[in-house]
Design a protein around this motif. Structure first.
Motif, PDB file in Angstrom:
ATOM      1  N   LYS A 108       0.860  -1.181   0.000  1.00 19.02           N
ATOM      2  CA  LYS A 108       0.000   0.000   0.000  1.00 19.02           C
ATOM      3  C   LYS A 108       0.892   1.225   0.000  1.00 19.02           C
ATOM      4  O   LYS A 108       1.730   1.392   0.893  1.00 19.02           O
ATOM      5  N   LEU A 109       0.741   2.061  -1.015  1.00 20.84           N
ATOM      6  CA  LEU A 109       1.584   3.237  -1.179  1.00 20.84           C
ATOM      7  C   LEU A 109       0.722   4.497  -1.169  1.00 20.84           C
ATOM      8  O   LEU A 109      -0.184   4.635  -1.983  1.00 20.84           O
ATOM      9  N   PRO A 110       1.008   5.435  -0.252  1.00 24.35           N
ATOM     10  CA  PRO A 110       0.257   6.687  -0.227  1.00 24.35           C
ATOM     11  C   PRO A 110       0.772   7.650  -1.290  1.00 24.35           C
ATOM     12  O   PRO A 110       1.743   7.361  -1.991  1.00 24.35           O
ATOM     13  N   ILE A 111       0.137   8.783  -1.388  1.00 24.79           N
ATOM     14  CA  ILE A 111       0.601   9.819  -2.312  1.00 24.79           C
ATOM     15  C   ILE A 111       1.335  10.893  -1.509  1.00 24.79           C
ATOM     16  O   ILE A 111       1.079  11.091  -0.328  1.00 24.79           O
ATOM     17  N   LEU A 112       2.281  11.548  -2.165  1.00 24.00           N
ATOM     18  CA  LEU A 112       3.035  12.632  -1.532  1.00 24.00           C
ATOM     19  C   LEU A 112       2.527  13.966  -2.036  1.00 24.00           C
ATOM     20  O   LEU A 112       2.253  14.130  -3.221  1.00 24.00           O
ATOM     21  N   LYS A 113       2.432  14.910  -1.139  1.00 22.53           N
ATOM     22  CA  LYS A 113       2.051  16.264  -1.529  1.00 22.53           C
ATOM     23  C   LYS A 113       3.255  17.032  -2.056  1.00 22.53           C
ATOM     24  O   LYS A 113       3.157  17.798  -2.992  1.00 22.53           O
ATOM     25  N   GLU A 114       4.422  16.798  -1.414  1.00 29.85           N
ATOM     26  CA  GLU A 114       5.639  17.471  -1.825  1.00 29.85           C
ATOM     27  C   GLU A 114       6.850  16.637  -1.414  1.00 29.85           C
ATOM     28  O   GLU A 114       6.761  15.793  -0.521  1.00 29.85           O
ATOM     29  N   LEU A 115       7.969  16.859  -2.042  1.00 39.38           N
ATOM     30  CA  LEU A 115       9.212  16.192  -1.693  1.00 39.38           C
ATOM     31  C   LEU A 115      10.037  17.099  -0.802  1.00 39.38           C
ATOM     32  O   LEU A 115      10.158  18.298  -1.053  1.00 39.38           O
ATOM     33  N   LYS A 116      10.616  16.507   0.225  1.00 39.24           N
ATOM     34  CA  LYS A 116      11.489  17.261   1.109  1.00 39.24           C
ATOM     35  C   LYS A 116      12.927  17.145   0.611  1.00 39.24           C
ATOM     36  O   LYS A 116      13.295  16.186  -0.057  1.00 39.24           O
ATOM     37  N   LEU A 117      13.746  18.115   0.976  1.00 35.78           N
ATOM     38  CA  LEU A 117      15.154  18.104   0.617  1.00 35.78           C
ATOM     39  C   LEU A 117      15.884  17.073   1.468  1.00 35.78           C
ATOM     40  O   LEU A 117      15.714  17.012   2.682  1.00 35.78           O
ATOM     41  N   LEU A 118      16.674  16.226   0.830  1.00 37.31           N
ATOM     42  CA  LEU A 118      17.438  15.199   1.526  1.00 37.31           C
ATOM     43  C   LEU A 118      18.917  15.555   1.494  1.00 37.31           C
ATOM     44  O   LEU A 118      19.441  15.945   0.462  1.00 37.31           O
ATOM     45  N   ASP A 119      19.577  15.391   2.639  1.00 43.50           N
ATOM     46  CA  ASP A 119      21.012  15.634   2.729  1.00 43.50           C
ATOM     47  C   ASP A 119      21.666  14.385   3.301  1.00 43.50           C
ATOM     48  O   ASP A 119      21.590  14.125   4.499  1.00 43.50           O
TER      49      ASP A 119
END
Length: 161
Positions: A108-119
């Motif tokens: 089960k995969l939800p939807i994302l509203k936005e992507l966060k910056l990954l470091d």
């Protein structure tokens, strides 16, 4: 789909990814379920609706990511880095290995509203090691012996195995 004359570049413009419930796919016996799951994960996070997908086929083989790796590493990493706790799960209904390839998983995969910056520049240190051992068409003692042997080697380097 456009491919250049030399065959080295591909331009793909997808349509709208819908998502939905009770989507099933038979992955066959050529590649493992993890091979298909990686591609579905990348696309389905931007669908219109959450995806409830059932994949059947090989769950563990030597060349593709196993469903155990996906469940214990990829999903927690997505929860921590993308913030998609709600509705993200992977259930192993039945394991399948070649040549039978009758395994089944439900993801089960939800939807994302936005992507966060990954470091990810600081790799950190290894604190603990976890693993999954399973046997198909063998005695369960074989899996226990495998765990004991791995633990004997890793305990020399880490206390938490």
């Amino acid at each position: 789909v456009e491919i250049n004359e030399s065959g080295t570049a591909l331009k793909y413009k997808p349509g709208v990814v819908v998502g939905g419930r009770r989507v099933t796919h038979d992955c066959g016996g050529g590649r493992a379920v993890g091979y298909f799951l990686e591609a579905v994960l990348c696309v389905s996070l931007f669908a219109k609706k959450p995806l409830d997908l059932t994949l059947t086929g090989i769950t563990n083989d030597e060349c593709d990511i196993s469903v155990d790796t996906f469940r214990t590493i990829t999903l927690p990493m997505m929860k921590r880095n993308f913030g998609c706790d709600e509705g993200l799960s992977l259930t192993i209904v039945r394991r399948g290995a070649p040549p039978g390839a009758n395994g089944e998983i439900n993801v089960k995969l939800p939807i994302l509203k936005e992507l966060k910056l990954l470091d990810w520049t600081d790799e950190g240190l290894v604190k603990r090691v976890r693993g999954v051992a399973f046997t198909l068409r063998l005695s369960p003692q074989t899996g226990n012996r495998l765990v004991d042997a791995a633990r004997g080697v890793l305990n020399k380097f880490l206390p938490d195995v």
